[in-house]
Structure formats: structure tokens, C-alpha cells
Design an enzyme around this catalytic site. Structure first.
Site, PDB file in Angstrom:
ATOM      1  N   GLY A 187       3.313 -14.895  -4.969  1.00  0.00           N
ATOM      2  CA  GLY A 187       3.251 -13.607  -4.300  1.00  0.00           C
ATOM      3  C   GLY A 187       4.316 -13.481  -3.240  1.00  0.00           C
ATOM      4  O   GLY A 187       5.271 -14.268  -3.185  1.00  0.00           O
TER       5      GLY A 187
ATOM      6  N   GLY B  33       4.089 -16.702  -0.747  1.00  0.00           N
ATOM      7  CA  GLY B  33       4.003 -18.078  -1.192  1.00  0.00           C
ATOM      8  C   GLY B  33       3.481 -18.180  -2.608  1.00  0.00           C
ATOM      9  O   GLY B  33       3.293 -17.190  -3.308  1.00  0.00           O
TER      10      GLY B  33
ATOM     11  N   ASP C   1      -3.804  -3.066   0.987  1.00  0.00           N
ATOM     12  CA  ASP C   1      -2.991  -3.459  -0.176  1.00  0.00           C
ATOM     13  C   ASP C   1      -3.863  -3.589  -1.429  1.00  0.00           C
ATOM     14  O   ASP C   1      -3.837  -4.603  -2.125  1.00  0.00           O
ATOM     15  CB  ASP C   1      -2.261  -4.772   0.104  1.00  0.00           C
ATOM     16  CG  ASP C   1      -1.096  -5.012  -0.862  1.00  0.00           C
ATOM     17  OD1 ASP C   1      -0.651  -4.045  -1.506  1.00  0.00           O
ATOM     18  OD2 ASP C   1      -0.636  -6.159  -0.957  1.00  0.00           O
TER      19      ASP C   1
END
Length: 821
Positions: A502, A505, A618
Site C-alpha cells: 500500500g 508499506g 478512505d
């Protein structure tokens, strides 16, 4: 503002009106009403009475001060409190309650009570003969009811449903207790760092089973019993709390600040009569009948647990901040001592084990390595290890013993709380010897120190940064397990199996020694990664819900920042709805609907049921994970924003993913939980259609899916947007129509028009009717076209390879809403 019911606290002095003093309204009050406690001092502050005069609503003095008041409903003859609006924020006798001409209820000052009434204007406030306070709209429908928002009391005929919570006032030790219906059972829990269940109706000996099977979703006090029903109102259980079988009596159940539920008969014009029945019935069955680390036995006889009394005379562990480190970044010296024989602990019957099929030494090591662990219990017969970050009272286990070995973590005697004076004294002789032996060695050491300081400045600054982060983590409530880096390195086989990557990381598969699987996110870089780590630990580490991914633990060691989640074998929703080839598995409609409903429930919990309102910021298919049974769990809280209950909107920097961001992000307006609703609507559309909301390979009519969906709604052809690859979709299935209309409600340009997530759940479940939403097919293109052009010039948008009409201004708004992350 019209359409919003707000109660606000103030210090505005209001002079009493002698013409109205002491005169209470009967049944209801209408716009234009106003007054303070001083106006109704002759009526004990009550300004509204029910038609039967049994209940009153007004200013009621608090237990702590006769000069502070809550807006409360009371049973007049018994003076029993039924409900309070501002239990945590009492007001003075001069604060004025106003039901203004616009239908708003206000007390000018600091907001303590807020109601979103979905655009309906209030015409009156009724206090009904049942004790229910109801805000009624101009069309006669109920906008809001106190029965739907209980505090610490339930009354006869009040429905207590899944999703509601009864919360006690804080105890002397600052503990609060909660009653709620969860997973088909009614449970009591103590709200410590991590909530611990101490009683459940399913395990109560007094429970009467009327029908086997079924899942409890609601309950009510009816007659002399507490009755439990499934979703179809079929009676499953009963709990009889009194021998008085008079169905005309009114009872209340009160959750006290000692964690005990008591029952009182309010009678008919008589004083209240208490029932001898209590929940729990065991005097030693609550978390703190005696206080932490004491053993409760018999008739609430208390004594210090034997293991601790031998180690420390004051029956205290000597630990105030278990994860705090000394000034030189060393861990405070701690040790595990046996709690003694014949003791049991209230949470053992309900808490899941930290590790299964292990041994006592490993269990001790787990607790020793986890700074938040204050006590452990090990069951020899099963090998189950239980760790707790809060220890209340123990209780005697009886003749048979509990079957558990228990240990308590205490501060080592003479640790001195981490004072560095002793360390300085140890180092001083060595410095003297070095100086005496040779000046040359000192010069070399100084030179080496200087070189290290110059070349590795960031490394030398790391302890300060680490200490700052330790302080941050230490002050979190409900902090999850803290892993050592080597443990996660071993669990992931040195990070060998990569599950995905992502923005902050990579994620690796891992397995703990007990066999449980993990998904370990290894954060990389600094800046946003550090912010994401703190956000994730502080937000998801303290909350637990069926539809939120569980954070098993974390690692903050040196430069390493890792997050360990429960492993979800089916991965993200994105891989199941955006099929890359024809051979991929196709989700049927039932599975898609359950995913949509589960995601909505998870978001509703974040928005409405947590101590602070959490805006995820998100929501997208990649952040919705699926377990073995395709149950949805919301994940990735690195961009989440916390809002207090008093805040309705908040300004923040733009965050999220292009294509899912609400219009207010682009126009620099304040965002709210309604911004998550918009993102959810986009995901719901994709789930229904089995395609992305923007696909340049489609025809110009279909490339922007939301616009196409609105067009089909206007044509009365909503079924055209359903994924055509799904077979045997029942066109008469009401869930299909509800889901499509709900999605279009969620992506309305005006955030006030969007429903709340709890309303979305009701719409999907069919509890709340779903009417046709307003048309919004252009999706605010006039607002976002300039923004889209600017990010295109900067390389933030991808040029379409599809038909040219797809890039026209009509489609710009939602194609690349959010710009670069």
C-alpha cells in the site's frame, strides 16, 4: 438552522418570569416555549408533565451539587430518574431552555445534545404517559425519542435493541459499566482499557428458555419479567425479577455505578418498591466488589490476594504506568508473582485466550514481553493462556478450584521508580579510573563520540523520538499487544510471504506460536508512515466490532514500526468484484448484499457508537477485507480523523483515494462523517455493478458509472446497472432496489441530503423506507472541472484511452475527485 434539534449549555443570566413561575405544560410544548430552572422553581424545575401526571421533564438537581442541574425525565411520585440529556454536562439554574419558532431546541452556549432530524421541522415536544420524550414533526411523525437513546435506566415497554447501550455513571475508581445486546446475547462489561465482560444473560441460571434457537435482537421489561425477542419479535427467553404478577405495574431497571442492575416497582401513585433480584446475583460477581487485587468471598468479605500481600504490605502492585520507561530509556523492573491458590476471576468465562495449547512458561513470557499485561491466568487442562490489561477483584473459586494458575505483575522492590542517580553512581568510578589510567583513552573516546555525532545524527536523535512515541503509546487507553520486532520477524519467516503493498508499506503473512495467523504491515519511510502508525494504533487498537478488522498488536522498536492484524483469508473486496478474467469467482447477490450491509454496520459503529466520532476518510474496496465466510471488515485507519461529539464538521487536509472522495474535499469545505457516506455509496455502486465507477473502456454513456446510474433511475430502468454476469438475480427482490436507491442517496452532492450510516443500515435492512433520491447525474461537474484540469496539468490524472466524450466536462466531477494522495 432548520431541521436540527440542538440542546446547548450557557452561562447567560435569565431573570425569572413571575407570571409563568411554577406552571408546567401538560402533554407537550410547542415552538415559542422557553424558561430556566428559576422559572419553575416552585415546581421543582419541571416544565413539562405527561398527560397522566406520572412523569415530568425539566431541570433536576445532580447528586453531587444542588446548584447544578440535568435536563431529565423523572417519575414524579418516586423521584426516580428515567433519562438524562446532559448527565456529563450539568447546567446552572439560570441557563435557559428554548424551543424556538423554527422548531429548534437550544440553550445558547456549549453544545451538549444534538439530533439530526433528516430535514424535518419539529412541531412539538411530547412527554408521553409511558415516560418517553418524543420530538414530533409537522407531519405528525416521530423525529427523535428518548427511548431510543437510554442512559442508565430502562422502563416498562421500552424496547432495548441491538446497537443501544446502557451506561452507568462513573464509579469512585472512575470505572463505568455498560449493558448491550451483542451476538445474540445481553452482556454486562466493565469499560477498562479493554472492555471485560462479567455477566451474560445466556449464562444466567435464572433465565427461562421459551424457544430454543433464534438470535436475541431486542428486549423489554413487561410485567414482572425481562423478555427477550428475535428479529421477528418471537419470545425466546424470560428473566423473572419479581413475584408481583400485576401487569399494570411499571418497573425500571437501573445500571448502578457499582456495575449491578437493580429493579424498582414504580407502582401506581405510590413510592417505588425495590425488588430483591439483582444482576449479577452473586455479591462477588462484579469487577470491583472489593477493589483491585482484593479477593471477594462469601458475603462480600474482602482480603488482599495472598501472593500480593506477601510481596507488598499495601496490597498495591506499585505500577502506575506499566509501559513507562526510565529516563535512560530502560524498562521499569517488574516481576510476576503468584496470586495464590483458590482464586478465580470474573472475565475468564467470557474472554478469548491470548494463546491456545501453550505452556505456563510461555504464558509468563507473553505477559512479561507485553508491557500492558498486568496479570495472567493459565489453564493446565487446555493450555489456554489469558492476559489482562486491567485487574479488578478476584473471588474465591470454591472447593473444586478454578483450574487456573494466576500471576500478577508487580514492581520489583527498591526499583525507585526509575531514578537515574544510582546509574550515575555506578558510572562515576569507571570515569575516574579511565581519567587516572590514561588521558589518551579519554581523547580517543571523545573523538569517536564526535564522529558518531556528526555522521549518525539521526540515530542519536532516535531515542528522543522513540521516547516521545512511547509516551504517546503509553497514554492510549485499550492499547493492544506490543510485540518485539524479533517476534514478528520470526512469525513472518523474515517477511518472506508478501500479501500486498500500500501507500505506507508492505503486508506480509505470519503465524504466531499458537498457530493463529497474522497479516503484518511493515511501515516504510517516515512522515506520513509515522502519522499512519499512530492513527492506526490509537483508533482501531481501542475499538472492537464484528465488521472492523482487529488489530492484534503492534511493534514500535527503534526505527521499526509494524502493525499486526487478524488474517483474513479472502483478502480485499477489490479482488472479488473487479474480475480480471472470466475464470475468476463471481460473487452472488446474497453475498454482495451481506458485504454491503456489514460494511455499513462497521462505519455506523465508527460514526456513532465510539467515544469519539471516527471519520475513516478512505473507504474503498481495497480497504474492505473479507473473512472465510465473506463477512466484511473495514480496515486501514491510517488516514482516519477523530471528531468530538460536539463537532459536526471539521477542516482537514485532503486525504483519501481518487474516485471515492466526496465533493466537500475538493471544494475545501469542512468534512464530516457524511464524507464517508459518499465514499460508501461509490463502493456500493461498484458492488452492485461489478465494475469501477469510472471505466474509459466503456461507451461514453457508461464510462462514468454514477452518472449512468442516475440516468437509469430517471428512466425507471435501475436493473440495467446490476452486474450482468450475475445469474438468477431476482428482479422482485426488494433488497436489489433498496441497495441501488440507497447508493444514489449516499452520493448526493449536498452532504446534508445524504443519510447517516445508521440510517443506511436501516434502509438496507428494510426498516426505513427508501424513496427515490433526487437526481444528481452531473455530480457537481461545475465545481470540480477546474480542479480536475489542474491535477491533469500536474500529472495527477490519468489520460483516458476511451471515447472522447468520457473526458468531457460533464464527467469530470467524480472521475478523479480527490487528486493525488
Amino acid at each position: 438552522m432548520r431541521g436540527v434539534f440542538i440542546v446547548i449549555v450557557t452561562c447567560l443570566v435569565f431573570l425569572p418570569d413571575p407570571l409563568r413561575a411554577g406552571v408546567a405544560s401538560i402533554g407537550s410544548i410547542t415552538p415559542g416555549f422557553g424558561g430556566s430552572q428559576m422559572n419553575y422553581i416552585n415546581n421543582d424545575g419541571i416544565f413539562l408533565e405527561s398527560n397522566n401526571s406520572a412523569f415530568g421533564f425539566g431541570f433536576v438537581t445532580t447528586q453531587d451539587s444542588v446548584t447544578l442541574f440535568t435536563l431529565s425525565i423523572i417519575h414524579k411520585s418516586s423521584t426516580k430518574l428515567i433519562w438524562s440529556a446532559n448527565r456529563a454536562s450539568p447546567v446552572s439554574n439560570s441557563d435557559k431552555f428554548v424551543f424556538d419558532d423554527n422548531g429548534n431546541v437550544v440553550m445558547e452556549g456549549t453544545e451538549v445534545w444534538r439530533l439530526d432530524n433528516s430535514g424535518k421541522n419539529a412541531s412539538r415536544i411530547e412527554l408521553r404517559d409511558s415516560g418517553n420524550l418524543v420530538v414530533v414533526s409537522v407531519d405528525g411523525t416521530s423525529i427523535w425519542e428518548s427511548f431510543d437513546h437510554p442512559t442508565d435506566t430502562l422502563i416498562t415497554n421500552q424496547a432495548f435493541k441491538e446497537g443501544m447501550k446502557l451506561t452507568s455513571s462513573p464509579s469512585s475508581s472512575n470505572m463505568t459499566y455498560a449493558l448491550e445486546i451483542k451476538s445474540g446475547d445481553m452482556v454486562l462489561s466493565v469499560n477498562s482499557l479493554t472492555p471485560q465482560v462479567y455477566w451474560s444473560m445466556a449464562n444466567a441460571r435464572e433465565r427461562i428458555i421459551n424457544k430454543d434457537g433464534g438470535v436475541v435482537t431486542s428486549s423489554s421489561l413487561l410485567g414482572n419479567s425481562w423478555r427477550f425477542f428475535d428479529q421477528k419479535q418471537v419470545l425466546l427467553w424470560q428473566f423473572v425479577f419479581s413475584d408481583n404478577k400485576d401487569d399494570n405495574t411499571t418497573w425500571i431497571a437501573v445500571l448502578g455505578n457499582n456495575g449491578v442492575i437493580s429493579f424498582s416497582n414504580l407502582g401506581s401513585g405510590a413510592s417505588a418498591a425495590d425488588s430483591s433480584t439483582k444482576i449479577p446475583s452473586d455479591l462477588c460477581g462484579t469487577p470491583e466488589p472489593c477493589g483491585p487485587y482484593y479477593v471477594c468471598s462469601g458475603s462480600k468479605v474482602c482480603g488482599c490476594v495472598s501472593g500480593l500481600s506477601r510481596a507488598r504490605s499495601d496490597c498495591k502492585t506499585g505500577i502506575t504506568s506499566p509501559c513507562k520507561k526510565t529516563k535512560d530509556n530502560a524498562t521499569l523492573p517488574l516481576q510476576l508473582v503468584s496470586a495464590g491458590d483458590g482464586v478465580d476471576y470474573f472475565a475468564l468465562g467470557y474472554a478469548p485466550p491470548f494463546s491456545k495449547k501453550t505452556d505456563l512458561d510461555s504464558c509468563k513470557e507473553f505477559c512479561h514481553n507485553n508491557c500492558s499485561c498486568l496479570g495472567l491466568f493459565f489453564q493446565n487442562s487446555s493450555g489456554n493462556c489469558f492476559l489482562f490489561d486491567y485487574i479488578g477483584s478476584f473471588k474465591t473459586s470454591g472447593n473444586g478450584g478454578s483450574g487456573f494458575v494466576s500471576y500478577i505483575k508487580i514492581a520489583s522492590t527498591g526499583s525507585g521508580g526509575g531514578d537515574n542517580g544510582e546509574d550515575d553512581g555506578k558510572h562515576f568510578p569507571y570515569v575516574v579510573i579511565i581519567v587516572v589510567v590514561t588521558v589518551f583513552i579519554i581523547a580517543v573516546l571523545i573523538f569517536v563520540a564526535f564522529r558518531i555525532h556528526k555522521r549518525k545524527k539521526m540515530i542519536l536523535e532516535a531515542p528522543q523520538e522513540s521516547s516521545e512515541e512511547d509516551n504517546f503509546l503509553e497514554n492510549l487507553s485499550g492499547m493492544p499487544i506490543r510485540f518485539a520486532y524479533k517476534d514478528l520477524q520470526s512469525a513472518t519467516n523474515n517477511f518472506s510471504v508478501k500479501l500486498g503493498q500500500g501507500g505506507f508499506g508492505s503486508v506480509y503473512e505470519g503465524t504466531l506460536p499458537d498457530g493463529s495467523r497474522l497479516a503484518v504491515k511493515k511501515l516504510e519511510g517516515i512522515g506520513q508512515g509515522k502519522k499512519e502508525f499512530r492513527a492506526e494504533v490509537s483508533i482501531i487498537g481501542s475499538i472492537h466490532h464484528l465488521h472492523l478488522v482487529r488489530l492484534r498488536g503492534f511493534c514500535a522498536e527503534g526505527a521499526h514500526r509494524l502493525l499486526a492484524y487478524e488474517f483474513l483469508s479472502k483478502g480485499s473486496l477489490e479482488r472479488w468484484i473487479f474480475r480480471k478474467k472470466d475464470g475468476d469467482v463471481l460473487l452472488d447477490w446474497d453475498t454482495r448484499f451481506n458485504i454491503a450491509l456489514g460494511t455499513a454496520k462497521g462505519l455506523a459503529y465508527l460514526h456513532e457508537d465510539c467515544d469519539a466520532r471516527i471519520v475513516h476518510c478512505d473507504i474503498k474496496p481495497e480497504n474492505i477485507l473479507l473473512d472465510d465466510n465473506f463477512n466484511a471488515k473495514v480496515s486501514d485507519f491510517g488516514l482516519a480523523k477523530l471528531m468530538t461529539r460536539e463537532q459536526s464538521h471539521v477542516f482537514t487536509t485532503m486525504r483519501g483515494t481518487r474516485g471515492y472522495l466526496a465533493p466537500e474535499w475538493i471544494t475545501n469545505y469542512a468534512i464530516s462523517e457524511k464524507s464517508d457516506v459518499y465514499s460508501y455509496g461509490m463502493v456500493l455502486l461498484e458492488l452492485i455493478g461489478g465494475r469501477k465507477n469510472y471505466d474509459p473502456s466503456e461507451t461514453s454513456e457508461k464510462c462514468h458509472f454514477p452518472s449512468f446510474a442516475f440516468k437509469k433511475m430517471e428512466e425507471g430502468k435501475l436493473m440495467d446497472i446490476v452486474d450482468g454476469k450475475m445469474k438468477n438475480v431476482d428482479v422482485t427482490d426488494e433488497r436489489v432496489q433498496r441497495a441501488m436507491k440507497t447508493a444514489l442517496w449516499c452520493i448526493q452532492e449536498d452532504m446534508q441530503t445524504r443519510p447517516s450510516m445508521s440510517k443506511v443500515v436501516q434502509m438496507l435492512e428494510g426498516v426505513f423506507p427508501v424513496v427515490q433520491p433526487p437526481s444528481s447525474s452531473t455530480m457537481g461537474s461545475r465545481l470540480y472541472s477546474s480542479f480536475f484540469k489542474s491535477i491533469s496539468e500536474d500529472g495527477g490524472a490519468t489520460t483516458s484511452s476511451g471515447p472522447s466524450d468520457c473526458n468531457s466536462e460533464n464527467y469530470l466531477s467524480a472521475v478523479r475527485l480527490s487528486g493525488p494522495r
